[in-house]
Design a protein around this motif. Sequence first.
Motif, PDB file in Angstrom:
ATOM      1  N   ARG A 108     -16.039 -13.434 -14.014  1.00 43.58           N
ATOM      2  CA  ARG A 108     -14.054 -14.349 -12.811  1.00 43.58           C
ATOM      3  C   ARG A 108     -15.088 -15.114 -12.112  1.00 43.58           C
ATOM      4  N   ALA A 109     -16.155 -14.822 -11.431  1.00 45.65           N
ATOM      5  CA  ALA A 109     -17.425 -15.544 -10.217  1.00 45.65           C
ATOM      6  C   ALA A 109     -17.427 -17.141 -11.077  1.00 45.65           C
ATOM      7  N   ASP A 110     -17.677 -16.507 -12.342  1.00 46.93           N
ATOM      8  CA  ASP A 110     -18.797 -18.149 -13.033  1.00 46.93           C
ATOM      9  C   ASP A 110     -17.677 -17.811 -14.451  1.00 46.93           C
ATOM     10  N   VAL A 111     -16.813 -18.516 -14.870  1.00 47.79           N
ATOM     11  CA  VAL A 111     -16.178 -18.650 -16.297  1.00 47.79           C
ATOM     12  C   VAL A 111     -16.269 -19.998 -17.451  1.00 47.79           C
ATOM     13  N   ASP A 112     -17.832 -20.089 -16.733  1.00 52.43           N
ATOM     14  CA  ASP A 112     -18.821 -21.427 -17.356  1.00 52.43           C
ATOM     15  C   ASP A 112     -20.410 -20.505 -17.731  1.00 52.43           C
ATOM     16  N   GLY A 113     -20.297 -19.510 -17.669  1.00 52.09           N
ATOM     17  CA  GLY A 113     -21.311 -18.566 -17.675  1.00 52.09           C
ATOM     18  C   GLY A 113     -21.936 -19.035 -18.515  1.00 52.09           C
ATOM     19  N   ASP A 114     -21.099 -18.560 -20.104  1.00 50.55           N
ATOM     20  CA  ASP A 114     -21.870 -19.654 -20.851  1.00 50.55           C
ATOM     21  C   ASP A 114     -22.809 -20.285 -21.340  1.00 50.55           C
ATOM     22  N   PHE A 115     -22.844 -21.958 -20.412  1.00 53.69           N
ATOM     23  CA  PHE A 115     -23.146 -22.872 -19.911  1.00 53.69           C
ATOM     24  C   PHE A 115     -24.597 -23.002 -18.864  1.00 53.69           C
ATOM     25  N   HIS A 116     -24.556 -21.239 -18.427  1.00 54.22           N
ATOM     26  CA  HIS A 116     -24.833 -21.170 -17.170  1.00 54.22           C
ATOM     27  C   HIS A 116     -26.289 -20.309 -17.321  1.00 54.22           C
ATOM     28  N   PHE A 117     -27.206 -20.631 -17.565  1.00 54.62           N
ATOM     29  CA  PHE A 117     -28.544 -19.496 -17.498  1.00 54.62           C
ATOM     30  C   PHE A 117     -29.708 -19.753 -16.714  1.00 54.62           C
ATOM     31  N   THR A 118     -30.543 -18.457 -17.028  1.00 59.09           N
ATOM     32  CA  THR A 118     -31.125 -18.314 -16.286  1.00 59.09           C
ATOM     33  C   THR A 118     -32.463 -18.113 -16.550  1.00 59.09           C
ATOM     34  N   ASP A 119     -34.284 -18.527 -16.677  1.00 58.48           N
ATOM     35  CA  ASP A 119     -35.115 -18.444 -17.085  1.00 58.48           C
ATOM     36  C   ASP A 119     -35.527 -16.733 -18.279  1.00 58.48           C
ATOM     37  N   GLU A 179     -22.962 -30.700 -17.575  1.00 51.29           N
ATOM     38  CA  GLU A 179     -23.873 -29.488 -18.080  1.00 51.29           C
ATOM     39  C   GLU A 179     -23.684 -28.728 -19.489  1.00 51.29           C
ATOM     40  N   LEU A 180     -23.363 -29.162 -20.479  1.00 45.56           N
ATOM     41  CA  LEU A 180     -23.634 -29.242 -21.639  1.00 45.56           C
ATOM     42  C   LEU A 180     -24.558 -28.917 -22.090  1.00 45.56           C
ATOM     43  N   THR A 181     -24.948 -28.516 -22.751  1.00 46.56           N
ATOM     44  CA  THR A 181     -26.434 -28.060 -23.463  1.00 46.56           C
ATOM     45  C   THR A 181     -26.394 -27.327 -25.533  1.00 46.56           C
ATOM     46  N   LEU A 182     -27.563 -27.972 -25.611  1.00 46.05           N
ATOM     47  CA  LEU A 182     -27.133 -27.010 -27.053  1.00 46.05           C
ATOM     48  C   LEU A 182     -26.667 -25.176 -26.978  1.00 46.05           C
ATOM     49  N   MET A 183     -28.404 -25.252 -26.103  1.00 45.70           N
ATOM     50  CA  MET A 183     -28.120 -23.305 -25.682  1.00 45.70           C
ATOM     51  C   MET A 183     -26.631 -22.885 -25.258  1.00 45.70           C
ATOM     52  N   GLY A 184     -25.986 -23.585 -24.520  1.00 47.16           N
ATOM     53  CA  GLY A 184     -24.471 -23.549 -23.388  1.00 47.16           C
ATOM     54  C   GLY A 184     -23.408 -23.568 -24.744  1.00 47.16           C
ATOM     55  N   LEU A 185     -23.774 -24.879 -25.843  1.00 45.73           N
ATOM     56  CA  LEU A 185     -22.758 -24.379 -27.065  1.00 45.73           C
ATOM     57  C   LEU A 185     -22.929 -23.061 -27.848  1.00 45.73           C
ATOM     58  N   VAL A 186     -24.117 -22.537 -28.795  1.00 44.63           N
ATOM     59  CA  VAL A 186     -23.951 -21.837 -29.176  1.00 44.63           C
ATOM     60  C   VAL A 186     -23.575 -20.691 -28.473  1.00 44.63           C
ATOM     61  N   ARG A 187     -24.006 -20.056 -27.251  1.00 41.29           N
ATOM     62  CA  ARG A 187     -23.970 -18.825 -26.257  1.00 41.29           C
ATOM     63  C   ARG A 187     -22.227 -19.079 -26.244  1.00 41.29           C
ATOM     64  N   HIS A 188     -21.081 -20.220 -26.089  1.00 47.55           N
ATOM     65  CA  HIS A 188     -19.812 -20.376 -26.367  1.00 47.55           C
ATOM     66  C   HIS A 188     -19.140 -20.045 -27.014  1.00 47.55           C
ATOM     67  N   LEU A 189     -19.755 -20.615 -28.510  1.00 46.89           N
ATOM     68  CA  LEU A 189     -19.223 -19.872 -29.424  1.00 46.89           C
ATOM     69  C   LEU A 189     -19.436 -19.098 -30.150  1.00 46.89           C
ATOM     70  N   ALA A 190     -20.206 -18.007 -29.114  1.00 39.78           N
ATOM     71  CA  ALA A 190     -20.010 -16.847 -29.276  1.00 39.78           C
ATOM     72  C   ALA A 190     -19.279 -16.079 -29.025  1.00 39.78           C
ATOM     73  N   GLU A 191     -18.703 -16.202 -28.046  1.00 35.04           N
ATOM     74  CA  GLU A 191     -17.907 -15.921 -26.834  1.00 35.04           C
ATOM     75  C   GLU A 191     -16.341 -16.210 -27.913  1.00 35.04           C
ATOM     76  N   VAL A 192     -15.914 -17.360 -27.992  1.00 33.39           N
ATOM     77  CA  VAL A 192     -15.083 -17.751 -28.959  1.00 33.39           C
ATOM     78  C   VAL A 192     -14.663 -17.273 -30.682  1.00 33.39           C
ATOM     79  N   GLU A 193     -15.736 -16.904 -30.873  1.00 34.28           N
ATOM     80  CA  GLU A 193     -15.953 -16.193 -32.018  1.00 34.28           C
ATOM     81  C   GLU A 193     -15.565 -14.621 -31.718  1.00 34.28           C
TER      82      GLU A 193
END
Length: 178
Positions: free
Chosen positions: A93-104, A59-73
């Motif tokens: 808690r329900a979606d620990v990978d929520g940074d890689f899951h997004f809506t429209d 499920e890795l995407t560029l948008m997910g990486l940007v969101r993930h690295l915002a969380e990490v910072e």
Amino acid sequence: MTTTGTDHAGRIERAEPSTTAGEREMLDGWLDYHRATLAVKCAGLDEEQVRRASLPPSELTLMGLVRHLAEVERWWFREVMLGADLPDLYSTRADVDGDFHFTDEDTFADALQVWEREVELARRAVAGRSLEELSVGRSRRGEQFNLRWVYTHMIEEYARHNGHADLLREQIDGATGE
């Protein structure tokens, strides 16, 4: 974002880290270089492209990486180092990978803005602090982290994910490079 500029053609430029700097300047330089590399990997792509998982079943995407690295910072510089009690940006808690899951409704422009804000807040959080300063937060084993460790970890985190971004970008439009 202050780590990058643009040239006359609107391309993102990265400042090369100093080869002779002191330790703090060197760590700042390498972290900023890797932050800018992420921005370069995402530059010039449209909304569909930054959302594309180019290497299924991942499920890795560029948008997910940007969101993930915002969380990490946010996590390492403000929550762990300073002990700030902040809500997660995307994960739950329900979606620990929520940074890689997004809506429209989620947009890359919003993700980029959040990431840039978190980078700036991270910089402010540790400005003027000693690399020897210990974190308020602790590891699962109860250990504290010094700021030097956090910087080193963040450089590693970005370097690893920039490798992912490089592969994603090549799959999207064939672009390669540093």
